[in-house]
Structure formats: structure tokens, C-alpha cells
Write a protein that holds these residues in place. Structure first.
Motif: not given
Length: 350
Positions: A307-310, A315-321, A271-275, A170-173
Motif C-alpha cells: 500500500e505504501v509502495e503504491l 510522488i517526486n519528493k523523498p518520503i519514507g513511511v 498521508y503521502v499527499g499531505k506530506m 520509501n521512494n528515496f531511490a
């Protein structure tokens, strides 16, 4: 306004039907809550008695070599007096094992196993677990209401090891405040177990969504505390177009909406862009001024961490996989339950 009749069938004072239904449901809730508390107290008393019996057997130095005949006689006498308490020789030996397993552990662990049903405790002492891992499973049972079968499946799949091995994807941090990011990392996992939907084979995305909605209480328990379900296929209307979020929740402590997208295959960067787009719409159209930005979780069958990390890098919205898995297919589950029933019948015959 509907009039309510009294116990004699006579008309009583005017009372709205919806008010009566509220009264009925709240009264039922009070009774159900009391029944749960009574059941917990009874269970705690039973576990306490098992602990004390185990302590007695240990203090008298009874073991399988030198005390087998004594325990068999003790079992026969106790069953004559208390026929429904499950006092077979095997169960008496299990009580000693239970005592020996925990009497030197810290108070927190002892207090937690004391509220677990006896069948759950037997499963835990049958596995060679550290105190830390035992505490983990006991917490899962208490917080999520796991049945004995769910605990068995989790132990069988070494659920605690899979959680430890999972990297946070995720990019929560980078997209949340330090306090919220830390808490979000405690709440959201890298893997979720969906054994409660009893899937025999991989499902299509809409089928998976339907199963989760049908068993939404179980899914919320798997997600953890604080989640409220808003709806599935939640519609977002913008610029004369409609978009649909698979599952939408609200988390009370985070003060955020949580959008979950279901993908039955492996993770794909698109999937990240859509979310990210869905989260922008949620924040623009539905987020209240006192709420925090919406959070997105992409739930897929498997993922590759790098791959998820890249994909999340800019992305500036909080997203986790996160990944999902079924604990065991239904045929294996049925086989396990059949074997467990055989074992219980054998114990009753002893």
C-alpha cells in the motif's frame, strides 16, 4: 552591562552577563566531557580485568564440576581484599563465560564489548546471539547510549529480527541522488522503538508528540547520529493560511530538513499527499540554496508495504513511511526492574 563581582565580593572589570554564561557553560561542558572520558577509561579497565580473570579460570581448567570449591574459596579471599568489586562465585563464573564467548571472535567485536558496562555484557552473553547480532546490539548501546533496561527490552523483543524483516518503505531511490539515497537508507529505518516514553497504552497524536518533545534527546538518539531538532508544530505560512509540521529536524550530512508526521493508527495513502505538500512548502519557504530537498517521514503504528509502495509511486519528493512501537508497557517494565533488583540482592548475599 552587568558587572561581575570577584570572590571577595568586589566589583571586577565590566563583563557582559551573557558572555559570562557562555564561559560558564563551556567550562561545564569541558568538565563533563572529561568526566565521561574518565568513566569510560575506568569501565574499560574493569572489563579488561574481568577478561583476564576469565582467562585465568579457563587456563586452569576450572569448571562447575571440578572447580566449584576452588572458585568459592577464591571468591571469599578476593572479597575480603576487594569488598566492592562484585567478586561473587557467580560473577567469577560469568567472567569465564565472557572470556569463552569472545576470545575467538574478531578484534572489532572484542574491542566493542570491551567498552560496554559489565551489566550490558552479561545481558548479551545470556542471549544466544550470533557475532553479527551481538555486534549490532553493542553498536546500538555505544551510539545511542542505551541503558541496561533499554538493551534488555530490545533483546526481549528481538529488535534485530524486526529490523531485518522490515521492508524499506520509501521512494528515496527515485527522488534522491544515488549517494544520498544510499545514505538515507542507512539512516532511516522501517521501525522505531519508543520505549523511552514509558507509554502504558496507545496515545493520542498530540500526546505522543508531547512525550517525544519532552524526551527529544532520547528520540534523537533513536533516530541516529546527525539530527538536530528545529521544533514541533513548525508553522509554514502560505497564501494567507498556516500549516503545521509535527516535528522538524535538520540532518547535517544529508544537508536536508526532515519533517516527521505522527499518526497513531495504521498508514493511509492520503498521508503521502499531505506530506508531499509540506515538503513543497519547506523547500519553497525555508530551504537554503546550498541545502538538499527536504525529506518526509510518516511515523505510524503500522503499515502495509504494498500500500505504501503504491501511494509513493508518482510522488517526486523523498518520503519514507516507518512504524513505531513501544518495547514494553510500564507495568511490565516495572516488573522486570523488580526482578532484576532481586537478582542483584541475591548476588550480593552470596
Amino acid at each position: 552591562m552587568k558587572k561581575i563581582t570577584n570572590h571577595n565580593g568586589e566589583l571586577s572589570e565590566n563583563y557582559k552577563e551573557e558572555d559570562y554564561q557562555d564561559l560558564l557553560h563551556e567550562t561545564i561542558a569541558v568538565i563533563e566531557s572529561s568526566r565521561v572520558q574518565i568513566a569510560k577509561q575506568i569501565n574499560t579497565t574493569i572489563i579488561s580485568s574481568h577478561w583476564e580473570i576469565g582467562r585465568l579460570l579457563e587456563e586452569r581448567k576450572l569448571d562447575s564440576k571440578h572447580g566449584d570449591s576452588v572458585v568459592k574459596r577464591l571468591s571469599a579471599d578476593l572479597k575480603a581484599k576487594y569488598p566492592n568489586m562484585g567478586l561473587s562465585p557467580r560473577n567469577l563464573w560469568d567472567m569465564k563465560r565472557f572470556y569463552l564467548r569472545y576470545y575467538q571472535e574478531d578484534e572489532k567485536l572484542r574491542q566493542l564489548v570491551a567498552v560496554l558496562p559489565w551489566g550490558h555484557n552479561l545481558l548479551l552473553i545470556n542471549y544466544d546471539l550470533s557475532a553479527e547480532h551481538t555486534l549490532f546490539y553493542a553498536n546500538e548501546v555505544v551510539s545511542k547510549g542505551w541503558s541496561r533496561n533499554m538493551l534488555y527490552l530490545a533483546l526481549k523483543s528481538e529488535y534485530h529480527l524486526s529490523l531485518q524483516a522490515s521492508e524499506r518503505s520509501n521512494n528515496f531511490a527515485f527522488t534522491m541522488s544515488n549517494e544520498n539515497a544510499e545514505y538515507a537508507n542507512e539512516i532511516f529505518r522501517s521501525r522505531y522503538h519508543l520505549g523511552f516514553i514509558d507509554a502504558v497504552e496507545p496515545l493520542k497524536e498530540l500526546d505522543l508528540e508531547r512525550h517525544l518533545v519532552n524526551k527529544i534527546t532520547s528520540f534523537i538518539m533513536e533516530l541516529g547520529n546527525g539530527f538536530s531538532f528545529i521544533g514541533n508544530q513548525h508553522t509554514l505560512s502560505f497564501n494567507n493560511k498556516e500549516y503545521h509540521v509535527d516535528l522538524l529536524f535538520f540532518h547535517r550530512r544529508l544537508r536536508s530538513m526532515v519533517a516527521i508526521e505522527l499518526k497513531i493508527g495504521e498508514f493511509k495513502p492520503e498521508y503521502v499527499g499531505k506530506m508531499n505538500f509540506y515538503l513543497s512548502l519547506l523547500d519553497k519557504l525555508e530551504k537554503a540554496p546550498d541545502e538538499n530537498p527536504s525529506i518526509g517521514i510518516i511515523l505510524c503504528a503500522n503499515k502495509e508495504h504494498l500500500e505504501v509502495e503504491l501511494a509513493l509511486q508518482d510522488i517526486n519528493k523523498p518520503i519514507g513511511v516507518a512504524e513505531f512501537q513501544y518495547l514494553l508497557p510500564t507495568n511490565k517494565l516495572k516488573e522486570m526492574i523488580t526482578n532484576e533488583m532481586k537478582k542483584r540482592n541475591e548476588e550480593k548475599l552470596e
